[in-house]
Design an enzyme around this catalytic site. Structure first.
Site, PDB file in Angstrom:
ATOM      1  CG  ASN A  68      -2.069   0.950   1.122  1.00 35.13           C
ATOM      2  OD1 ASN A  68      -2.370   1.436   0.024  1.00 35.13           O
ATOM      3  ND2 ASN A  68      -2.733   1.223   2.234  1.00 35.13           N
ATOM      4  CD1 TRP A  77      -1.433   8.030  10.379  1.00 36.90           C
ATOM      5  CD2 TRP A  77      -0.898   6.118   9.351  1.00 36.90           C
ATOM      6  NE1 TRP A  77      -2.581   7.530   9.819  1.00 36.90           N
ATOM      7  CE2 TRP A  77      -2.283   6.358   9.185  1.00 36.90           C
ATOM      8  CE3 TRP A  77      -0.315   4.980   8.800  1.00 36.90           C
ATOM      9  CZ2 TRP A  77      -3.113   5.469   8.478  1.00 36.90           C
ATOM     10  CZ3 TRP A  77      -1.121   4.109   8.095  1.00 36.90           C
ATOM     11  CH2 TRP A  77      -2.510   4.356   7.925  1.00 36.90           C
ATOM     12  CG  HIS A 126      -2.045  -6.827   7.836  1.00 35.07           C
ATOM     13  ND1 HIS A 126      -1.179  -6.206   6.964  1.00 35.07           N
ATOM     14  CD2 HIS A 126      -2.858  -5.858   8.304  1.00 35.07           C
ATOM     15  CE1 HIS A 126      -1.461  -4.922   6.900  1.00 35.07           C
ATOM     16  NE2 HIS A 126      -2.465  -4.679   7.718  1.00 35.07           N
ATOM     17  NE  ARG A 141      -2.116  -7.267  13.189  1.00 31.63           N
ATOM     18  CZ  ARG A 141      -3.141  -7.443  12.359  1.00 31.63           C
ATOM     19  NH1 ARG A 141      -3.866  -8.543  12.424  1.00 31.63           N
ATOM     20  NH2 ARG A 141      -3.430  -6.508  11.467  1.00 31.63           N
ATOM     21  CE1 TYR A 160      -5.110   2.096  10.424  1.00 33.55           C
ATOM     22  CE2 TYR A 160      -5.572   1.552  12.717  1.00 33.55           C
ATOM     23  CZ  TYR A 160      -5.497   1.184  11.395  1.00 33.55           C
ATOM     24  OH  TYR A 160      -5.843  -0.087  11.019  1.00 33.55           O
ATOM     25  CG  ASP A 183      -3.952  -1.457  14.862  1.00 32.27           C
ATOM     26  OD1 ASP A 183      -2.861  -1.248  15.418  1.00 32.27           O
ATOM     27  OD2 ASP A 183      -4.071  -1.659  13.627  1.00 32.27           O
ATOM     28  CG  HIS A 196     -11.553  -3.072  10.944  1.00 31.31           C
ATOM     29  ND1 HIS A 196     -10.623  -2.335  10.269  1.00 31.31           N
ATOM     30  CD2 HIS A 196     -10.950  -4.240  11.257  1.00 31.31           C
ATOM     31  CE1 HIS A 196      -9.499  -3.030  10.169  1.00 31.31           C
ATOM     32  NE2 HIS A 196      -9.673  -4.192  10.750  1.00 31.31           N
ATOM     33  CD  GLU A 203      -0.581  -3.585  10.615  1.00 31.19           C
ATOM     34  OE1 GLU A 203      -1.590  -4.145  11.062  1.00 31.19           O
ATOM     35  OE2 GLU A 203      -0.575  -2.416  10.225  1.00 31.19           O
ATOM     36  NE  ARG A 229      -9.099  -2.171  13.885  1.00 34.82           N
ATOM     37  CZ  ARG A 229      -8.334  -1.514  13.001  1.00 34.82           C
ATOM     38  NH1 ARG A 229      -7.128  -1.975  12.706  1.00 34.82           N
ATOM     39  NH2 ARG A 229      -8.768  -0.431  12.408  1.00 34.82           N
ATOM     40  CD  GLU A 265      -6.929  -6.378   9.932  1.00 30.84           C
ATOM     41  OE1 GLU A 265      -5.752  -6.733   9.724  1.00 30.84           O
ATOM     42  OE2 GLU A 265      -7.268  -5.194  10.113  1.00 30.84           O
ATOM     43  CD  GLU A 320      -3.295  -4.774  14.798  1.00 29.03           C
ATOM     44  OE1 GLU A 320      -4.471  -5.170  15.006  1.00 29.03           O
ATOM     45  OE2 GLU A 320      -2.925  -4.346  13.689  1.00 29.03           O
ATOM     46  CG  HIS A 368      -1.780   2.142  13.020  1.00 25.31           C
ATOM     47  ND1 HIS A 368      -1.181   2.995  12.140  1.00 25.31           N
ATOM     48  CD2 HIS A 368      -2.244   1.121  12.269  1.00 25.31           C
ATOM     49  CE1 HIS A 368      -1.295   2.516  10.904  1.00 25.31           C
ATOM     50  NE2 HIS A 368      -1.924   1.375  10.970  1.00 25.31           N
TER      51      HIS A 368
HETATM   52  O1  LIG Z   1      -4.475  -3.607  11.390  1.00 25.33           O
HETATM   53  C1  LIG Z   1      -4.594  -3.237  10.229  1.00 25.33           C
HETATM   54  O2  LIG Z   1      -5.434  -3.639   9.459  1.00 25.33           O
HETATM   55  C2  LIG Z   1      -3.598  -2.260   9.755  1.00 25.33           C
HETATM   56  O3  LIG Z   1      -3.043  -1.508  10.775  1.00 25.33           O
HETATM   57  C3  LIG Z   1      -3.915  -1.537   8.486  1.00 25.33           C
HETATM   58  O4  LIG Z   1      -5.116  -0.847   8.557  1.00 25.33           O
HETATM   59  C4  LIG Z   1      -2.754  -0.673   8.028  1.00 25.33           C
HETATM   60  O5  LIG Z   1      -2.863   0.613   8.516  1.00 25.33           O
HETATM   61  C5  LIG Z   1      -2.713  -0.634   6.548  1.00 25.33           C
HETATM   62  O6  LIG Z   1      -2.527  -1.942   6.094  1.00 25.33           O
HETATM   63  C6  LIG Z   1      -1.638   0.254   6.006  1.00 25.33           C
HETATM   64  O7  LIG Z   1      -1.598   0.136   4.623  1.00 25.33           O
HETATM   65 MG   LIG Z   2      -2.829  -2.937  12.381  1.00 25.40          MG
END
Ligand SMILES: O=C(O)[C@H](O)[C@@H](O)[C@H](O)[C@H](O)CO
Ligand SMILES: [Mg+2]
Length: 403
Positions: A37, A403, A313, A284, A159, A211, A122, A263, A147, A340, A237, A213
């Site tokens: 991505n 981020w 992931h 993950r 995020y 998450d 989610h 991930e 989640r 996920e 996470e 992040h």
């Molecule tokens: O747990 C998740 O699914 C992830 O954190 C994603 O949402 C990432 O942010 C994304 O894959 C970035 O490209």
């Molecule tokens: Mg994640």
């Protein structure tokens, strides 16, 4: 049997996907997901310039040898671009092998360890109430695990939370990276309230996940893990960035909240210390970003020795090809934890016809020979690539953050 042709297909039915197709001289073909991505075209260039020319004429049945040829043979090992390119080749070759054997992929891996694969969806909302409504919708749709990510008072964009309630969340939302402002203290003060509200409304049985992040330091992550202990999370996470694997030792000493990470890993060596020290509970790393089935199987096997389970992931930025192959892997892998699941748009599902299905909070694997996912190349052409970047975070004083 020889590989006669291989090429990449870039398509954007709502978001960008990169697919590698490998065709044999006997007319059989396989496909692999090569989507990274926000960095899609780097993988396309790596495949087209450095990988595809070396594949032509090779025996597609020699998956293990081709994996090592691409990994060791590059001299420059690891890294997300390299490992995503290798993963796409690997996934396509397993697809071909399973089609030749006339078996669904899970049979080649060792057969079913389970009848269905539990997923988590989610739930996201601008505030706690909106978020609880989304949790309720997931429960109504049959999810057993959700989640939960809510907006934080005083943080404009965060995020995991869509710009408007009810809209799907898509992080790569701008040509060049959008800049968001982050406050650790506002976040840490709010998250325990969110989970208190979730447990109060939904009781103890629902599995709930969160998450972080990568945005905390180890001692902040330890505080959060401790404060959410009463709400029994399935996992917390990516609570810190994980380049420094030792950092997890500190978090682990302070909390019984289960920890998930990986991930962004692309190699067994990103996770080795974490696994061997039993500092994490779920790994993950999924097929597309870590060298495909051949390499992720090694990660899962190592993890199994240390009571670490898989939790692949599965955001929308991995294509249905990755998801389909992952469901075969999940159906086989002995130390499965959870998968996920962020549903793809209907346009994406049309470009990638597949035989997996969602039922009552679980995926059911298909029986088509191969990994069960195809690509409609004509339809794919209708959706040209459009650059899209992930955002960046800055602290309130302007410092660039995670981020
Ligand atoms: O747990 C998740 O699914 C992830 O954190 C994603 O949402 C990432 O942010 C994304 O894959 C970035 O490209
Ligand atoms: Mg994640």
């Amino acid at each position: 049997m020889k590989i006669e042709q291989a090429y990449t297909i870039v398509t954007s039915p709502g978001r960008n996907f990169v697919t590698l197709k490998i065709v044999t001289d006997q007319g059989e073909y396989g496909i692999g997901d090569a989507t990274l991505n926000g960095r899609e075209m780097a993988v396309v260039a790596y495949l087209e310039e450095h990988v595809i020319p070396t594949l032509i004429g090779r025996d597609p049945q020699r998956i293990e040898d081709i994996w090592h040829y691409l990994y060791r043979g590059a001299y420059w090992r690891r890294g997300p671009v390299t490992m995503t390119a290798i993963a796409a080749v690997d996934m396509a070759l397993w697809d071909i092998k399973a089609k030749l054997a006339e078996m669904p992929l899970y049979q080649l891996l060792g057969g079913k360890s389970r009848d269905r694969v539990m997923v988590y969806g989610h739930a996201t909302g601008r505030d706690i109430d909106a978020c609880l409504e989304e949790v309720a919708r997931h429960v109504d749709e049959g999810y057993k695990a959700v989640r939960v990510q809510a907006g934080i008072p005083g943080i404009a964009s965060i995020y995991g939370v869509a710009k408007k309630d009810g809209e799907p969340y898509e992080p790569a939302d701008a040509d060049l990276p959008a800049e968001h402002v982050w406050s650790t203290s506002k976040y840490l003060n709010h998250v325990p309230k969110l989970f208190a509200a979730v447990r109060e409304r939904f009781g103890d049985d629902l599995h709930v996940l969160h998450d972080v992040h990568h945005r905390l330091t180890p001692i902040e992550a330890a505080r959060l893990g401790k404060e959410v202990e009463p709400y029994h999370l399935f996992w917390l996470e990516d609570c810190v960035p994980a380049e420094n694997q030792e950092a997890f030792g500190l978090i682990r000493q302070h909390t019984t909240t289960p920890l998930a990470v990986g991930e962004v890993f692309n190699s067994l060596f990103d996770a080795k210390t974490l696994i061997e020290n039993q500092w994490i509970d779920y790994i993950r790393t999924t097929l597309t970003h870590a060298g495909g089935i051949t390499h992720v199987r090694r990660i899962a096997d190592l993890a199994g020795l240390y009571h670490v389970r898989t939790g692949f992931h599965g955001p929308t930025d991995l294509s249905p090809v990755c998801l389909g192959a992952a469901i075969h892997f999940d159906t086989w892998v002995p130390n499965f934890g959870i998968q996920e699941y962020m549903p793809h748009t209907s346009a994406t599902d049309e470009v990638f016809p597949h035989d997996y299905r969602f039922e009552n909070g679980h995926f059911i694997v298909g029986e088509t020979p191969g990994h069960g996912v195809d690509i409609d190349e004509q339809l794919a052409k209708q959706y040209p690539y459009k650059r899209a970047s992930l955002p960046v975070n800055r602290l309130e004083d302007g410092t660039l953050w995670h981020w």
